[in-house]
Design a protein around this motif. Structure first.
Motif, PDB file in Angstrom:
ATOM      1  N   THR A 179       8.996 -15.955  29.371  1.00  0.00           N
ATOM      2  CA  THR A 179      10.168 -16.540  28.726  1.00  0.00           C
ATOM      3  C   THR A 179       9.735 -17.568  27.679  1.00  0.00           C
ATOM      4  O   THR A 179       8.548 -17.867  27.536  1.00  0.00           O
ATOM      5  CB  THR A 179      11.106 -17.172  29.774  1.00  0.00           C
ATOM      6  OG1 THR A 179      12.326 -17.579  29.145  1.00  0.00           O
ATOM      7  CG2 THR A 179      10.455 -18.349  30.457  1.00  0.00           C
ATOM      8  N   TRP A 180      10.720 -18.080  26.939  1.00  0.00           N
ATOM      9  CA  TRP A 180      10.511 -19.069  25.892  1.00  0.00           C
ATOM     10  C   TRP A 180       9.368 -18.677  24.948  1.00  0.00           C
ATOM     11  O   TRP A 180       9.380 -17.594  24.402  1.00  0.00           O
ATOM     12  CB  TRP A 180      10.348 -20.465  26.507  1.00  0.00           C
ATOM     13  CG  TRP A 180      11.589 -20.865  27.262  1.00  0.00           C
ATOM     14  CD1 TRP A 180      11.743 -20.975  28.625  1.00  0.00           C
ATOM     15  CD2 TRP A 180      12.885 -21.130  26.710  1.00  0.00           C
ATOM     16  NE1 TRP A 180      13.035 -21.290  28.955  1.00  0.00           N
ATOM     17  CE2 TRP A 180      13.764 -21.405  27.787  1.00  0.00           C
ATOM     18  CE3 TRP A 180      13.406 -21.169  25.411  1.00  0.00           C
ATOM     19  CZ2 TRP A 180      15.111 -21.710  27.616  1.00  0.00           C
ATOM     20  CZ3 TRP A 180      14.751 -21.481  25.242  1.00  0.00           C
ATOM     21  CH2 TRP A 180      15.573 -21.752  26.334  1.00  0.00           C
ATOM     22  N   ARG A 181       8.339 -19.487  24.762  1.00  0.00           N
ATOM     23  CA  ARG A 181       7.293 -19.145  23.796  1.00  0.00           C
ATOM     24  C   ARG A 181       6.588 -17.835  24.163  1.00  0.00           C
ATOM     25  O   ARG A 181       5.982 -17.181  23.311  1.00  0.00           O
ATOM     26  CB  ARG A 181       6.254 -20.269  23.696  1.00  0.00           C
ATOM     27  CG  ARG A 181       6.724 -21.539  22.999  1.00  0.00           C
ATOM     28  CD  ARG A 181       6.933 -21.367  21.504  1.00  0.00           C
ATOM     29  NE  ARG A 181       5.737 -20.961  20.810  1.00  0.00           N
ATOM     30  CZ  ARG A 181       4.805 -21.787  20.330  1.00  0.00           C
ATOM     31  NH1 ARG A 181       4.909 -23.092  20.521  1.00  0.00           N
ATOM     32  NH2 ARG A 181       3.767 -21.319  19.682  1.00  0.00           N
ATOM     33  N   GLY A 182       6.682 -17.442  25.431  1.00  0.00           N
ATOM     34  CA  GLY A 182       6.042 -16.204  25.858  1.00  0.00           C
ATOM     35  C   GLY A 182       6.616 -14.953  25.227  1.00  0.00           C
ATOM     36  O   GLY A 182       5.965 -13.907  25.224  1.00  0.00           O
ATOM     37  N   VAL A 183       7.834 -15.027  24.677  1.00  0.00           N
ATOM     38  CA  VAL A 183       8.443 -13.825  24.081  1.00  0.00           C
ATOM     39  C   VAL A 183       8.040 -13.647  22.622  1.00  0.00           C
ATOM     40  O   VAL A 183       8.493 -12.700  21.971  1.00  0.00           O
ATOM     41  CB  VAL A 183       9.983 -13.855  24.203  1.00  0.00           C
ATOM     42  CG1 VAL A 183      10.407 -14.052  25.649  1.00  0.00           C
ATOM     43  CG2 VAL A 183      10.605 -14.915  23.302  1.00  0.00           C
ATOM     44  N   GLU A 184       7.176 -14.509  22.105  1.00  0.00           N
ATOM     45  CA  GLU A 184       6.832 -14.427  20.677  1.00  0.00           C
ATOM     46  C   GLU A 184       6.135 -13.129  20.299  1.00  0.00           C
ATOM     47  O   GLU A 184       6.085 -12.777  19.121  1.00  0.00           O
ATOM     48  CB  GLU A 184       5.958 -15.618  20.273  1.00  0.00           C
ATOM     49  CG  GLU A 184       6.739 -16.904  20.107  1.00  0.00           C
ATOM     50  CD  GLU A 184       5.896 -18.024  19.520  1.00  0.00           C
ATOM     51  OE1 GLU A 184       4.704 -17.788  19.216  1.00  0.00           O
ATOM     52  OE2 GLU A 184       6.433 -19.137  19.367  1.00  0.00           O
ATOM     53  N   PHE A 185       5.605 -12.402  21.284  1.00  0.00           N
ATOM     54  CA  PHE A 185       4.974 -11.125  20.927  1.00  0.00           C
ATOM     55  C   PHE A 185       5.994 -10.125  20.390  1.00  0.00           C
ATOM     56  O   PHE A 185       5.609  -9.130  19.759  1.00  0.00           O
ATOM     57  CB  PHE A 185       4.220 -10.531  22.135  1.00  0.00           C
ATOM     58  CG  PHE A 185       5.096  -9.978  23.221  1.00  0.00           C
ATOM     59  CD1 PHE A 185       5.400  -8.629  23.257  1.00  0.00           C
ATOM     60  CD2 PHE A 185       5.600 -10.797  24.210  1.00  0.00           C
ATOM     61  CE1 PHE A 185       6.196  -8.102  24.264  1.00  0.00           C
ATOM     62  CE2 PHE A 185       6.392 -10.286  25.228  1.00  0.00           C
ATOM     63  CZ  PHE A 185       6.698  -8.935  25.256  1.00  0.00           C
TER      64      PHE A 185
END
Length: 217
Positions: A179-185
């Motif tokens: 979630t959060w910054r982890g979805v930048e991919f």
């Protein structure tokens, strides 16, 4: 290093999904297992479009812009990719038509799916989160709340996330989530910006430059 990290993600333990969820889709009500569409791997993006929203989140919309072209390639690798939101299906379909997307989008309006996974929040949970006041929130929150036609509390009833599942012998397992910054991919423009001279060039104005693709000047 990236290859090693990817391997570690794939080696995370699987968690059985034992509760039955039924989603509203363009083809009628479907279970989580049916959302796989005959494939064995399913990636869901929890798109921020809550019941009080009048339009999808602009940042989430910028992500969905880059997903349509991926579908045939992912299908060739036994992966189904789709969006899930809590807004009613008719509202999702109307917004999808405006944006010109073909990616499947289903509604979790009549299930606890998003709540159980921890990516949607009750009004009580939002009030507790906002108890210190809105002043400490980044500017993007108020900006996106206004752009979605709701208030800050309504906007924060949802959060961005990716959930990955596998279907084995009729049983569904959750294999990964972020979630959060982890979805930048899924934000295809950021890897490009990271490689040009100015980089992301956001400063303290995190994501405030992002608009729906039909709203840039």
């Amino acid at each position: 290093m990236a290859d090693n990290l990817a391997r570690q993600r794939r080696e995370l333990p699987w968690v059985a999904v034992e509760k039955e969820y039924r989603f509203d889709t363009g083809d009628g009500t479907q279970t989580l297992a049916e959302l796989f569409g005959g494939r064995s791997q399913l990636m869901i993006y929890h798109f921020m479009f809550g019941p009080s929203y009048q339009a999808g989140c602009p940042v989430n919309s910028s992500m969905a812009d880059g997903l349509d072209g991926l579908l045939p390639h992912l299908h060739a690798r036994d992966v189904t990719l789709l969006l899930v939101s809590r807004a009613p299906l008719a509202k999702l379909q109307a917004y999808k038509q405006r944006m010109g997307w073909s990616i499947p989008w289903v509604s979790a309006a009549n299930t606890d799916f998003n709540f159980d996974l921890g990516f949607s929040y009750t009004p009580e949970q939002v009030r507790e989160f906002l108890a210190p006041g809105e002043a400490g929130l980044p500017p993007i929150v108020a900006q996106n709340a206004a752009a979605t036609g709701t208030d800050v509390a309504g906007y924060l009833s949802e959060s961005p996330a990716v959930s990955v599942f596998t279907l084995q012998d009729g049983a569904v397992y959750q294999t990964y989530t972020t979630t959060w910054r982890g979805v930048e991919f899924l934000m295809n423009y950021y890897p490009v910006l990271d490689r040009v001279p100015k980089g992301r060039d956001e400063g303290d104005a995190f994501q405030t430059w992002i608009r729906r693709h039909d709203e840039y000047a």
